[in-house]
Design a protein around this motif. Structure first.
Motif, short mmCIF file in Angstrom:
data_model
loop_
_atom_site.label_atom_id
_atom_site.label_comp_id
_atom_site.label_asym_id
_atom_site.label_seq_id
_atom_site.Cartn_x
_atom_site.Cartn_y
_atom_site.Cartn_z
N GLU A 1 -2.23 3.03 6.02
CA GLU A 1 -1.87 2.28 4.80
C GLU A 1 -3.14 2.32 3.82
N ARG A 2 -2.98 2.87 2.63
CA ARG A 2 -3.88 2.92 1.75
C ARG A 2 -3.70 1.73 0.49
N TRP A 3 -4.65 0.85 0.46
CA TRP A 3 -4.53 -0.28 -0.46
C TRP A 3 -5.22 -0.15 -1.87
N TYR A 4 -4.94 -0.80 -2.67
CA TYR A 4 -5.51 -0.57 -4.05
C TYR A 4 -6.47 -1.96 -4.43
N VAL A 5 -6.16 -3.02 -3.51
CA VAL A 5 -7.09 -4.28 -3.55
C VAL A 5 -7.59 -4.63 -2.02
N ALA A 6 -8.89 -5.01 -2.04
CA ALA A 6 -9.49 -5.58 -0.91
C ALA A 6 -8.91 -6.90 -0.82
N PRO A 7 -9.02 -7.42 0.64
CA PRO A 7 -8.60 -8.81 0.48
C PRO A 7 -9.26 -9.81 0.09
N GLY A 8 -8.69 -10.69 -0.63
CA GLY A 8 -9.39 -11.77 -1.36
C GLY A 8 -9.25 -11.43 -3.02
N VAL A 9 -8.97 -10.37 -3.20
CA VAL A 9 -9.11 -9.94 -4.83
C VAL A 9 -7.70 -10.38 -5.40
N THR A 10 -8.09 -11.17 -6.52
CA THR A 10 -6.97 -11.90 -7.36
C THR A 10 -6.46 -11.22 -8.60
N ARG A 11 -5.36 -10.97 -9.09
CA ARG A 11 -4.93 -10.34 -10.25
C ARG A 11 -4.53 -11.64 -11.21
N ILE A 12 -4.85 -11.56 -12.40
CA ILE A 12 -4.55 -12.58 -13.29
C ILE A 12 -3.82 -11.74 -14.48
N GLN A 13 -2.51 -12.17 -14.68
CA GLN A 13 -1.78 -11.42 -15.83
C GLN A 13 -2.20 -12.14 -17.17
N VAL A 14 -2.79 -11.20 -18.17
CA VAL A 14 -3.50 -11.75 -19.35
C VAL A 14 -2.25 -11.41 -20.50
N LYS A 15 -1.96 -12.74 -21.11
CA LYS A 15 -1.16 -12.54 -22.53
C LYS A 15 -1.88 -13.77 -23.14
N GLU A 16 -2.92 -13.50 -23.99
CA GLU A 16 -3.66 -14.56 -24.62
C GLU A 16 -3.94 -13.95 -26.05
N GLY A 17 -3.47 -14.45 -26.91
CA GLY A 17 -3.30 -14.20 -28.34
C GLY A 17 -2.66 -12.73 -28.40
N PRO B 1 0.87 -1.29 0.07
CA PRO B 1 -0.07 -0.08 -0.18
C PRO B 1 0.79 1.22 -0.19
N TYR B 2 0.28 2.47 -0.41
CA TYR B 2 0.77 3.60 0.01
C TYR B 2 0.83 3.60 1.64
N GLN B 3 2.08 4.39 2.21
CA GLN B 3 2.07 4.64 3.40
C GLN B 3 2.07 6.10 3.72
N VAL B 4 0.87 6.38 4.19
CA VAL B 4 0.77 8.11 4.42
C VAL B 4 0.94 8.41 5.86
N HIS B 5 2.02 9.18 5.97
CA HIS B 5 2.56 9.75 7.32
C HIS B 5 1.76 10.81 7.75
N LEU B 6 0.93 10.78 9.11
CA LEU B 6 0.37 11.81 9.51
C LEU B 6 1.12 12.40 10.74
N GLN B 7 1.23 13.75 10.93
CA GLN B 7 1.94 14.28 11.72
C GLN B 7 1.31 15.68 12.37
N LEU B 8 1.01 15.56 13.79
CA LEU B 8 0.59 16.75 14.46
C LEU B 8 1.69 17.59 14.93
N CYS B 9 1.53 18.81 14.58
CA CYS B 9 2.71 19.72 14.78
C CYS B 9 2.27 20.84 15.30
N HIS B 10 3.30 21.50 15.92
CA HIS B 10 2.98 23.03 16.45
C HIS B 10 3.03 23.86 15.01
N PRO B 11 2.31 24.96 14.92
CA PRO B 11 2.06 25.78 13.62
C PRO B 11 3.30 26.68 13.31
#
Length: 420
Positions: free
Chosen positions: A129-145, A100-110
């Protein structure tokens, strides 16, 4: 002691996060900062200032940002206002499956940085964590014809409504939208058609039989619900998606994001029939004050609603969802969508919906994606202005993503829509 919380800490990239701060002094002003690095190590960052209430709390769902990269009540503003450290950068996930992308959040004095003085450490910090697939989603590489791409399948036995996902002038294989759509219950085929693997390095023609093969491939899969498929497309992909809807009876629902209603460059060929490109006026190319190129006027000859260059959309049997950014600086998308819907109305058709968003630019993507206003496309122009105003563009992305899913469910799986 000040405490920063975010719920959930791990989620899909198109899902909201609830951010809160507790333990501040009443009316204390603080800075919230977000940052992430893409897969090439490029930094994207954002900042907003908030004032605590009388009990020392800040809730981004309730409290307005006082300044920074946005102003007002925007619970996900820190995400969609992320800006590249290097100019002309676009945040676009490549490996959607493994990290996933890891987004760092910080609370700071201004406090403002002062030369020679080290800034005080953050009061608190989190990593999201910011994911682009939900648990259980599968990816199949396609190279057919001839086909090249990636098929994303939701978890479970299905069958699932099938969607072909098409991008445009970037070329290559772009998967982040297909993987998110699969995470919401669609079998989604991210179909590459140039600039990837052994596909052509440039497009001399658009061979619609290639895309027909993609449709047939998707419908053959045992987990895909027939008898038809949907199209999710943008820019040149939307131009192709419109041609597919006109020529292929299996296409039942087409989402066209900021696309033309005519052929822009490479002729479309289908079983020997050729649709030639509309004329363009290069002299209508404009450059804004920052030196960024804009192409939205180069097809002004197509402005006539009876233009001979318009594709015969009235011949399509499926349904259309037009998604338009009214501040699109790459295409006059609003005018072209109005032309297309006028053609349908003239033919007595009511098979369309138009979502038109003031202030939205060309690259309308899933929600909470940062606005890419300008980026490089070296073979076309050194830097292209895509348009868009940050807050309005973000609102368009959030609204349209829900409408896109509702539209596809309605026309591809009306009996299963409530289960997806």
């Amino acid at each position: 002691m000040a405490k920063l919380t975010a719920t959930p800490l791990s989620a899909l990239a198109d899902e909201p996060v609830h951010i809160r701060i507790t333990g501040l002094a009443p009316s204390q002003v603080v800075s919230l900062q977000a940052s992430l690095k893409d897969e090439k190590g490029n930094l994207f960052a954002s900042q907003a200032f908030y004032r605590a209430n009388e009990v020392g709390e800040v809730d981004l769902e309730r409290d307005p940002s006082l300044g920074g990269d946005y102003v007002g009540i925007h619970p996900m503003g820190l995400f969609w206002s992320l800006k590249p450290e290097k100019p002309l950068g676009r945040l676009m996930k490549k490996d959607v499956m493994n990290s996933p992308y890891q987004v760092h959040l910080q609370l700071c004095h201004p406090s403002l940085p002062v030369k020679g003085i080290v800034a005080s450490p953050p009061m608190d910090s989190l990593i999201l964590e910011r994911w682009y697939v939900a648990p259980g989603v599968t990816r199949i590489q396609v190279k057919e014809g001839r086909l090249r791409g990636a098929l994303f399948l939701p978890p479970g036995e299905g069958p699932f409504p099938g969607v072909i996902d098409l991008f445009g002038g970037c070329g290559g294989l772009i998967e982040f939208r297909a993987s998110l759509l699969a995470s919401h219950g669609f079998a989604t085929f991210a179909l590459a058609y140039w600039g990837y693997d052994d596909l052509p390095s440039h497009l001399e023609t658009i061979d619609l039989e290639y895309f027909e093969e993609g449709v047939e491939f998707l419908l053959r899969h045992p987990k895909v619900l027939g008898p038809g498929v949907g199209i999710l497309s943008v820019c040149l992909g939307a131009e192709i998606g419109l041609s597919m809807a006109i020529n292929l009876k299996q296409v039942k629902a087409s989402v066209l994001i900021n696309g033309p209603n005519f052929v822009t460059d490479s002729p479309h060929v289908y079983h020997g029939q050729v649709n030639q490109a509309a004329p363009s006026n290069v002299e209508f190319t404009t450059t804004n004050a920052l030196g960024h190129v804009e192409f939205y006027r180069v097809f002004e000859e197509t402005a006539d609603k009876d233009s001979k260059y318009c594709l015969p959309i009235e011949q399509a049997q499926g349904h259309f969802l037009f998604v338009v950014g009214e501040d699109d600086k790459n295409l006059n998308s609003k005018m072209h969508a109005d032309q297309a819907t006028a053609q349908l109305v003239k033919s007595g058709k009511r098979n369309w919906t138009l979502l038109s968003y003031p202030g939205a630019g060309h690259l309308i993507e899933p929600p909470y994606s940062p606005l890419c206003k300008v980026s490089r496309m070296p073979y076309l122009a050194p830097n292209i202005n895509w348009g868009g105003e940050v807050i309005l563009h973000a609102a368009a992305q959030e609204h349209s993503w829900k409408e896109i899913q509702t539209f596809l469910k309605k026309h591809l799986s009306p009996d299963l829509g409530s289960q997806l």
